[in-house]
Design a protein around this motif. Structure first.
Motif, PDB file in Angstrom:
ATOM      1  N   SER A  45      -4.008   1.110  -8.381  1.00 11.63           N
ATOM      2  CA  SER A  45      -3.453   2.320  -7.907  1.00 11.63           C
ATOM      3  C   SER A  45      -3.401   3.368  -9.027  1.00 11.63           C
ATOM      4  CB  SER A  45      -2.055   2.110  -7.501  1.00 11.63           C
ATOM      5  OG  SER A  45      -2.244   1.259  -6.331  1.00 11.63           O
ATOM      6  N   ASN A  86      -2.591  14.782   2.603  1.00  9.70           N
ATOM      7  CA  ASN A  86      -2.062  13.437   3.161  1.00  9.70           C
ATOM      8  C   ASN A  86      -2.366  13.313   4.748  1.00  9.70           C
ATOM      9  OD1 ASN A  86      -1.017  12.664   0.472  1.00  9.70           O
ATOM     10  ND2 ASN A  86       0.645  14.046   0.875  1.00  9.70           N
ATOM     11  N   HIS A  97      -6.155   1.669   8.304  1.00  9.06           N
ATOM     12  CA  HIS A  97      -5.984   2.212   7.103  1.00  9.06           C
ATOM     13  C   HIS A  97      -6.399   3.781   7.271  1.00  9.06           C
ATOM     14  CE1 HIS A  97      -7.302   2.632   2.710  1.00  9.06           C
ATOM     15  NE2 HIS A  97      -6.873   1.427   2.609  1.00  9.06           N
ATOM     16  N   TYR A  99      -7.891   5.660   5.190  1.00  7.36           N
ATOM     17  CA  TYR A  99      -9.385   5.971   4.520  1.00  7.36           C
ATOM     18  C   TYR A  99     -10.440   5.620   5.637  1.00  7.36           C
ATOM     19  CZ  TYR A  99     -13.540   6.394   1.684  1.00  7.36           C
ATOM     20  OH  TYR A  99     -14.631   6.520   1.352  1.00  7.36           O
ATOM     21  N   SER A 132      -7.273  13.905  -0.646  1.00  5.85           N
ATOM     22  CA  SER A 132      -6.356  13.005  -0.064  1.00  5.85           C
ATOM     23  C   SER A 132      -7.373  11.832   0.359  1.00  5.85           C
ATOM     24  CB  SER A 132      -5.659  13.519   1.316  1.00  5.85           C
ATOM     25  OG  SER A 132      -5.081  14.434   0.844  1.00  5.85           O
ATOM     26  N   VAL A 136      -6.038   7.783  -1.305  1.00  6.84           N
ATOM     27  CA  VAL A 136      -5.915   6.605  -0.592  1.00  6.84           C
ATOM     28  C   VAL A 136      -6.983   5.644  -0.620  1.00  6.84           C
ATOM     29  CG1 VAL A 136      -4.200   7.958   1.196  1.00  6.84           C
ATOM     30  CG2 VAL A 136      -6.645   7.387   1.804  1.00  6.84           C
ATOM     31  N   ASN A 139      -5.321   2.458  -2.343  1.00  6.67           N
ATOM     32  CA  ASN A 139      -3.877   2.206  -2.107  1.00  6.67           C
ATOM     33  C   ASN A 139      -3.622   3.053  -0.736  1.00  6.67           C
ATOM     34  OD1 ASN A 139      -1.271   1.737  -1.536  1.00  6.67           O
ATOM     35  ND2 ASN A 139      -0.944   1.640  -3.762  1.00  6.67           N
ATOM     36  N   PRO A 140      -3.437   2.644   0.474  1.00  7.17           N
ATOM     37  CA  PRO A 140      -3.090   3.481   1.494  1.00  7.17           C
ATOM     38  C   PRO A 140      -1.818   4.110   1.439  1.00  7.17           C
ATOM     39  CG  PRO A 140      -2.840   1.135   2.296  1.00  7.17           C
ATOM     40  CD  PRO A 140      -3.734   1.319   0.860  1.00  7.17           C
ATOM     41  N   THR A 142      -0.804   5.780  -1.236  1.00  9.09           N
ATOM     42  CA  THR A 142      -0.445   6.665  -2.179  1.00  9.09           C
ATOM     43  C   THR A 142      -0.367   7.937  -1.582  1.00  9.09           C
ATOM     44  OG1 THR A 142      -1.912   5.567  -3.718  1.00  9.09           O
ATOM     45  CG2 THR A 142      -1.849   7.793  -3.922  1.00  9.09           C
ATOM     46  N   TRP A 171       3.099   5.972  -5.424  1.00  9.11           N
ATOM     47  CA  TRP A 171       3.212   5.116  -4.167  1.00  9.11           C
ATOM     48  C   TRP A 171       4.389   4.259  -4.675  1.00  9.11           C
ATOM     49  CZ3 TRP A 171       0.332   6.122  -8.697  1.00  9.11           C
ATOM     50  CH2 TRP A 171       0.289   4.983  -9.958  1.00  9.11           C
TER      51      TRP A 171
END
Length: 204
Positions: A45, A86, A97, A99, A132, A136, A139-140, A142, A171
């Motif tokens: 991360s 975000n 997720h 992403y 954004s 992520v 790490n989703p 973040t 995070w």
């Protein structure tokens, strides 16, 4: 004439003792793996966030223009809006997720600034979505924020020429008996916060 005394059960006791020692050792290895997995996740991360913070700085400098008030460079005000990052203005019914939800293809609500011409506001929206997605990717949880310590109130720019731009990616983290985090006050302004972060300060 001597008589030998037979002993029974010694082999079983030795086996039990060996099993107990082995179990203790395996528990220790499992604990190390558990702690190591958290440390590895945090390192990934942090590395990704360092890269994204640099990308944000580069995008801001690429989007900068001469200020109409004062000497120096400024960017469009939308770069400092929380709604820009975000996926704040996007929705995903799948709830997977982020992403996979928002980044595998460009959402229809995000301007196409790759093939077409975009104005400053559209470019800020596109950059916010793209950055954004980078945040992520590993790490989703973040979260990316871009703010400004404005040095001149009253002009039309949220971040006046010469002001300090603050880029932060954070995070959530949790401490355990085996791993204690030293929380940075800048990442955790409110009591009870528990975040790790990467931050970068720049001037355009």
């Amino acid at each position: 004439m001597t008589h030998s005394v037979r002993q029974s059960g010694v082999g079983l006791i030795e086996i039990l003792i060996t099993l107990v020692i082995l179990a203790i050792g395996l528990l220790g290895v499992a604990s190390l793996q558990f702690v190591g997995s958290f440390a590895n996740k945090d390192a990934i991360s942090r590395t990704q966030s360092e890269l994204v913070a640099q990308q944000v700085a580069e995008r801001l400098r690429a989007a900068a223009r001469a200020a109409t008030v004062g000497d120096g460079l400024v960017v469009h005000n939308d770069y400092f809006s929380a709604d820009t990052y975000n996926f704040a203005k996007l929705s995903c019914s799948g709830g997977s997720h982020p992403y996979k939800c928002f980044c595998l293809s460009r959402p229809a609500d995000v301007p196409n600034c790759e093939d077409g011409e975009c104005n400053e506001a559209e470019m800020a929206e596109y950059d916010g979505w793209s950055l954004s997605c980078s945040a992520v990717q590993t790490n989703p949880l973040t979260v990316l924020s871009v703010s400004c310590n404005d040095n001149k109130a009253g002009d039309p720019d949220v971040c006046s020429a010469g002001s300090r731009v603050e880029i932060m990616l954070q995070w959530p983290v949790s401490s355990s008996a085996n791993r204690q985090y030293t929380l940075n006050n800048r990442c955790n302004p409110a009591e009870g916060d528990s975040f790790a972060c990467v931050f970068k300060d720049i001037t355009l």
